[in-house]
Design a protein around this motif. Structure first.
Motif, PDB file in Angstrom:
ATOM      1  N   GLY A   6       5.038  -7.948 -10.497  1.00 30.85           N
ATOM      2  CA  GLY A   6       4.038  -8.910 -10.047  1.00 30.85           C
ATOM      3  C   GLY A   6       3.491  -8.711  -8.650  1.00 30.85           C
ATOM      4  O   GLY A   6       2.709  -9.529  -8.171  1.00 30.85           O
ATOM      5  N   ASP A   7       3.880  -7.626  -7.989  1.00 31.72           N
ATOM      6  CA  ASP A   7       3.344  -7.354  -6.658  1.00 31.72           C
ATOM      7  C   ASP A   7       1.915  -6.830  -6.757  1.00 31.72           C
ATOM      8  O   ASP A   7       1.525  -6.241  -7.764  1.00 31.72           O
ATOM      9  N   VAL A   8       1.142  -7.043  -5.705  1.00 30.62           N
ATOM     10  CA  VAL A   8      -0.205  -6.487  -5.612  1.00 30.62           C
ATOM     11  C   VAL A   8      -0.060  -5.107  -4.991  1.00 30.62           C
ATOM     12  O   VAL A   8       0.428  -4.975  -3.866  1.00 30.62           O
ATOM     13  N   VAL A   9      -0.467  -4.091  -5.740  1.00 30.85           N
ATOM     14  CA  VAL A   9      -0.250  -2.706  -5.294  1.00 30.85           C
ATOM     15  C   VAL A   9      -1.582  -1.981  -5.164  1.00 30.85           C
ATOM     16  O   VAL A   9      -2.428  -2.041  -6.064  1.00 30.85           O
ATOM     17  N   SER A  10      -1.753  -1.302  -4.050  1.00 30.29           N
ATOM     18  CA  SER A  10      -2.894  -0.417  -3.850  1.00 30.29           C
ATOM     19  C   SER A  10      -2.362   0.843  -3.189  1.00 30.29           C
ATOM     20  O   SER A  10      -1.206   0.899  -2.781  1.00 30.29           O
ATOM     21  N   PHE A  18       0.861  -1.181   0.000  1.00 36.18           N
ATOM     22  CA  PHE A  18       0.000   0.000   0.000  1.00 36.18           C
ATOM     23  C   PHE A  18       0.893   1.226   0.000  1.00 36.18           C
ATOM     24  O   PHE A  18       1.780   1.361   0.845  1.00 36.18           O
ATOM     25  N   ILE A  19       0.658   2.133  -0.952  1.00 35.18           N
ATOM     26  CA  ILE A  19       1.481   3.337  -1.091  1.00 35.18           C
ATOM     27  C   ILE A  19       0.605   4.567  -0.834  1.00 35.18           C
ATOM     28  O   ILE A  19      -0.384   4.786  -1.545  1.00 35.18           O
ATOM     29  N   VAL A  20       0.972   5.339   0.162  1.00 39.57           N
ATOM     30  CA  VAL A  20       0.290   6.608   0.406  1.00 39.57           C
ATOM     31  C   VAL A  20       0.859   7.606  -0.591  1.00 39.57           C
ATOM     32  O   VAL A  20       2.067   7.798  -0.669  1.00 39.57           O
TER      33      VAL A  20
END
Length: 83
Positions: free
Chosen positions: A24-28, A4-6
């Motif tokens: 391939g990472d899951v990013v939100s 998770f990236i702010v």
């Protein structure tokens, strides 16, 4: 990783999100302005509209689950010279 990236739609956040998603990472992430949604969608990133200064708007069903990493980049306020 589930990351998770702010500030995911900002200059640095969007670059990091793209690199992580490409490997391939899951990013939100959290983004501030509705018009930024298009930026993160093109990188395959799930976003949450909100502001870190008011996290009360992130109800429990909108909070990301199962995170392995959180990233927050804080940029210092620009210094304005005084005369």
């Amino acid at each position: 990783m589930n990351v998770f990236i702010v500030g995911v739609a900002g200059a640095t956040g969007s670059r990091v999100a793209r690199l992580l998603a490409d490997r391939g990472d899951v990013v939100s992430g959290l983004y501030r302005r509705p018009e930024q949604k298009a930026t993160i969608i093109k990188y395959g990133v799930a976003g949450i509209l909100g502001d870190i200064s008011d996290m009360s708007g992130l109800s429990s069903h909108r909070r990301p689950q199962g995170l392995t990493s959180w990233y927050l980049q804080q940029v210092p306020e620009p210094r304005i010279p005084t005369r």
